[in-house]
Each structure stands twice: as C-alpha cells, then as structure tokens.
Design an enzyme around this catalytic site. Structure first.
Site, mmCIF file in Angstrom:
data_model
loop_
_atom_site.group_PDB
_atom_site.id
_atom_site.type_symbol
_atom_site.label_atom_id
_atom_site.label_comp_id
_atom_site.label_asym_id
_atom_site.label_seq_id
_atom_site.Cartn_x
_atom_site.Cartn_y
_atom_site.Cartn_z
ATOM 1 N N CYS A 63 -13.910 5.721 -44.995
ATOM 2 C CA CYS A 63 -15.042 4.787 -44.995
ATOM 3 C C CYS A 63 -14.543 3.345 -45.044
ATOM 4 O O CYS A 63 -13.704 2.998 -45.875
ATOM 5 C CB CYS A 63 -15.945 5.056 -46.198
ATOM 6 S SG CYS A 63 -17.383 3.978 -46.291
ATOM 7 N N CYS A 146 -21.789 4.296 -44.583
ATOM 8 C CA CYS A 146 -21.415 5.181 -45.691
ATOM 9 C C CYS A 146 -21.128 6.588 -45.189
ATOM 10 O O CYS A 146 -21.890 7.152 -44.402
ATOM 11 C CB CYS A 146 -22.544 5.209 -46.721
ATOM 12 S SG CYS A 146 -22.228 6.286 -48.140
ATOM 13 N N PHE A 273 -31.967 25.675 -69.831
ATOM 14 C CA PHE A 273 -31.892 24.378 -69.161
ATOM 15 C C PHE A 273 -32.249 24.586 -67.685
ATOM 16 O O PHE A 273 -31.513 24.225 -66.774
ATOM 17 C CB PHE A 273 -30.499 23.751 -69.288
ATOM 18 C CG PHE A 273 -30.046 23.535 -70.708
ATOM 19 C CD1 PHE A 273 -30.400 22.388 -71.397
ATOM 20 C CD2 PHE A 273 -29.270 24.482 -71.353
ATOM 21 C CE1 PHE A 273 -29.986 22.188 -72.723
ATOM 22 C CE2 PHE A 273 -28.850 24.292 -72.675
ATOM 23 C CZ PHE A 273 -29.213 23.135 -73.352
ATOM 24 N N CYS A 371 -21.312 20.738 -65.555
ATOM 25 C CA CYS A 371 -20.909 19.499 -64.881
ATOM 26 C C CYS A 371 -19.891 18.738 -65.706
ATOM 27 O O CYS A 371 -19.586 17.582 -65.406
ATOM 28 C CB CYS A 371 -22.143 18.626 -64.610
ATOM 29 S SG CYS A 371 -23.043 18.143 -66.107
#
Length: 415
Positions: A63, A146, A273, A371
């Site tokens: 990029c 992007c 969750f 995560c």
C-alpha cells in the site's frame, strides 16, 4: 543531524504491538528480527529509523499509504513471516502458562476484505478529508488506495466526507464507523454537532442521496432505508448500530468452521458472550442453543433473527453480565439436562470467572474463541488444571497486516 547522533541497534524480536525490540529495551516500529537499524533514541523508542541491514523477510509494502498511515503495522514483512509470527504469539502465550498443543495452519483473510472500519473525518478550509490517523499521531492520512478495506467500504469515504461537511465542527473530527451489510452501508457517526431539526433534514437527504441503508447520529437513528442485515447461517440479523461484528467474512467463516467442528454431535449448546448470534444461529441448524450476552439490544437482535428464520432448532436467550454474574454449575446443568457443549467468545479481558464455573460444571466440550492470546492462555491453564485437554488451536488472522491475532481452540474433558 550527524551520524554520531544516531543509535545503532540489532532487532532481536517483535513485541506484541508488532514493533521491533532491541536491547534496552528499545522499540523500533516497522523493523524485523535480525535487522541492523539506526535512529534517534527518544526514551525507549527509536525514531527517524534507517534500515542498515535488512531482513530476508522484508518486502515492499503493498500500500502506498503505509509510510504515513497508522492503519497497518506489518506490511513491510512477508506473508509467511507474519503467519509464523502470529502463530508463535499464541504458542508463546501458552508456553508461558506451561501448556503445549497441536497448532493448525493459520487462516489469513485476503487483502481488501475488511467489512468494517472507523474513519476519522475532518472538515478543512477547502472541504473535508477522511482516512486513518497516522502512527501515534492525530494527523489524518487519506487512503484512496487502501489495500485493507472492501471496495464497498472504500465507496463510503466520500460519503463520510459529505457527513463531515454537514455536521462536523472545525475543531473535532468525526468518528464514522462504516459496516457493509446485505442491504448496503450502515453508518454510525460520533462527535458530530447536536442533532437539531435542520441538521436532521439535511442528514436524511444525504442518506437518501448516497443510498445509506442506515444512518445513526450518536445514539439517534436519522434514516433507515431498510434494515442493514447480516447473515448468520440461514438467519438474517439486524445488529444495533456499532454492535460487534467479526472484521471479515473470511475470518468469521474460519472461526465458525472451527466452532462447528468442535461442537459436532452436540444436542444442547450454551453460547456465552453470544453477541448478535454469530455462532448461536448457525449452530441452531443442528442443536438447541441457549445464547447469553450482556448487551440487551444485541440479545434482542439475535432473538428477532431466530424468530424470522426457518428450519432452526430452539434458541433461547438471556441478558446477563458474565463478568459479574457468570453462569454457575446449576445453570449449566439445569434439572440434570446438562449442555453437551459450550461456545465462549469473550472480549479481550478473557472470561476468568465464567471459565472457572464451566470447569466446575464439567461441560464435556468447549469451543473457545479468543481475540487475546494472553487472556486465552490464562483461561486455558484453568481448564487444563480442572481436567480438560487442549486438543488443538487454530490462529485466525482477520486483521491482516496488524499485530492482532485471534484463534479458536478445542477443549475436551478427560475421562
């Protein structure tokens, strides 16, 4: 500045934020292990960095915005290096807790696959600009090329600029969260001007002109052409504005594949969750599911999605703060009808209290989606100490070119 004022260092490893680390410690952004670099030492950070001896894993960033944009941290490293490093982040977190397991091949989302992003958008003297903040900076970098965002998300950039012209102050940039949906762009705007009558009319007209499927201004719904639904299995769910959603479709599919494999054959599953039903609703194609989530609006969205879907087994829902009020063994084994499997997908803090109760309840199979490798490893240690086997882990890289790593793991209770 003379070379005498520069510090030379050899990078020994990458830290958890993706920065190179040299003795000191000295942190050097966008460097790689084995490289000799020079720069200006400012406290524990090296700035004005020059690569004196590059790593064999160094590549040309794909990029053109990478140098100034803070959206990515690892475009200077080869894909193979990043894949191995992210897997090692998980492996090292487990090792620190005295744990080992089988590691499956990491799944990496492709370029231009992010379906959700928060753009920084500022009014300027000549108009408006939208993009990401530079690394450790308040400066906004425009991102017309992007390589991270889906093309549909890139189309939102001029729309975000139009929103800034309509409702941003000159002092405070807007935070515009954009999510692609089955119906089009779902946009949530924060830090805008107070929503009065004229601004509401202007924003509604803008939403109609740019075909925004839902526009929310702070906490107020301004316009909704049609619900911005997301497919979870065969169900269609309309999440609340700004609600959690996996970053890429490919990453979500990889995590779901793991969860489905782990829970295969289970008749009753508890999903902890549960969010808006990322796992609960696909699981309901084969099993009854009890979905527990702390955010009431997300629970309502999950329930509405289940009720409108056809062919799914029973899904019950519960709004509950699992940090302060985890499900207890008697909740997990109601009237002797125990859950066959549990799925747990906590925030970054992990699920220390709930994991302790799952271990006491001796739920036979647990699919853990995480995560944060560090909090996952802490919780894994608790389960292993309680008699569970950590059968395998698969890292999932859906935040491509970032330092962020996710995973899905299988725990089974030993006989």
């Amino acid at each position: 500045m003379t070379d005498a004022a520069r510090t030379t260092a050899t990078i020994s490893r990458l830290g958890h934020q993706g920065d190179g680390v040299a003795d000191g410690p000295l942190f050097a952004p966008r460097t790689l292990p084995g490289e000799t670099v020079s720069g200006i030492a400012e406290g524990s950070r090296l700035t004005s960095i020059r690569i004196e001896t590059p790593s064999e894993h160094r590549v040309q960033p794909p990029c053109r915005h990478y140098k100034s944009c803070g959206g990515c941290q690892l475009q200077h490293a080869s894909d193979s290096f990043v894949a191995e490093w992210k897997t090692d982040v998980v492996r090292n977190a487990l090792s620190a807790q005295g744990l080992e397991t089988e590691f499956r091949t990491i799944h990496t989302s492709p370029a231009r696959s992010r379906r959700r992003a928060t753009l920084a958008v500022r009014r300027t003297k000549k108009g408006a600009m939208a993009g990401f903040h530079g690394q450790a900076s308040d400066v906004i970098t425009e991102i017309p090329d992007c390589q991270l965002l889906e093309p549909a998300l890139m189309a939102a950039i001029p729309v975000a600029e139009a929103l800034a012209l309509a409702g941003a102050s000159r002092k405070t940039p807007l935070a515009v969260t954009v999510t692609t949906s089955e119906a089009g762009l779902d946009m949530l705007v924060k830090n805008g001007k107070p929503l009065d009558g004229p601004l509401r009319i202007e924003l509604a007209q803008l939403a109609d002109r740019h075909r925004i499927t839902r526009l929310t201004w702070d906490d107020e719904l301004v316009a909704m052409e049609q619900p911005p639904v997301q497919p979870f299995g065969t169900a269609l769910v309309c999440p609340p504005p700004g609600a959690f959603l996996q970053a890429t479709r490919e990453g979500e599919a990889a995590l779901l594949d793991g969860v489905l494999e782990i829970t295969k054959g289970a008749k009753r599953i508890v999903d902890l969750f549960a969010g808006c039903g990322t796992f609960a609703l696909p699981l309901a194609q084969a099993a009854e599911v009890h979905a527990v989530e702390g955010e009431r609006e997300m629970v309502a969205a999950l329930d509405a999605g289940w009720r409108k879907a056809k062919g799914l087994k029973k899904v019950t829902t519960e709004t509950r703060d699992l940090f302060r009020n985890p499900l207890l063994p008697e909740d997990l084994n109601p009237f002797g009808a125990a859950f066959d499997a549990a799925v747990i997908d906590p925030p970054r803090a992990g699920a220390e209290a709930q994991i302790a109760q799952l271990a006491k309840a001796r739920t036979p199979v647990i699919a853990y989606v995480s995560c944060n490798p560090v909090s996952f490893a802490r919780d894994a240690k608790t389960l292993v100490a309680a008699g569970y086997s950590l059968d395998w882990v698969q890292a999932v890289d859906q935040f491509r070119w970032s330092a962020h790593t996710e995973l899905v793991a299988r725990f089974t209770l030993k006989d």
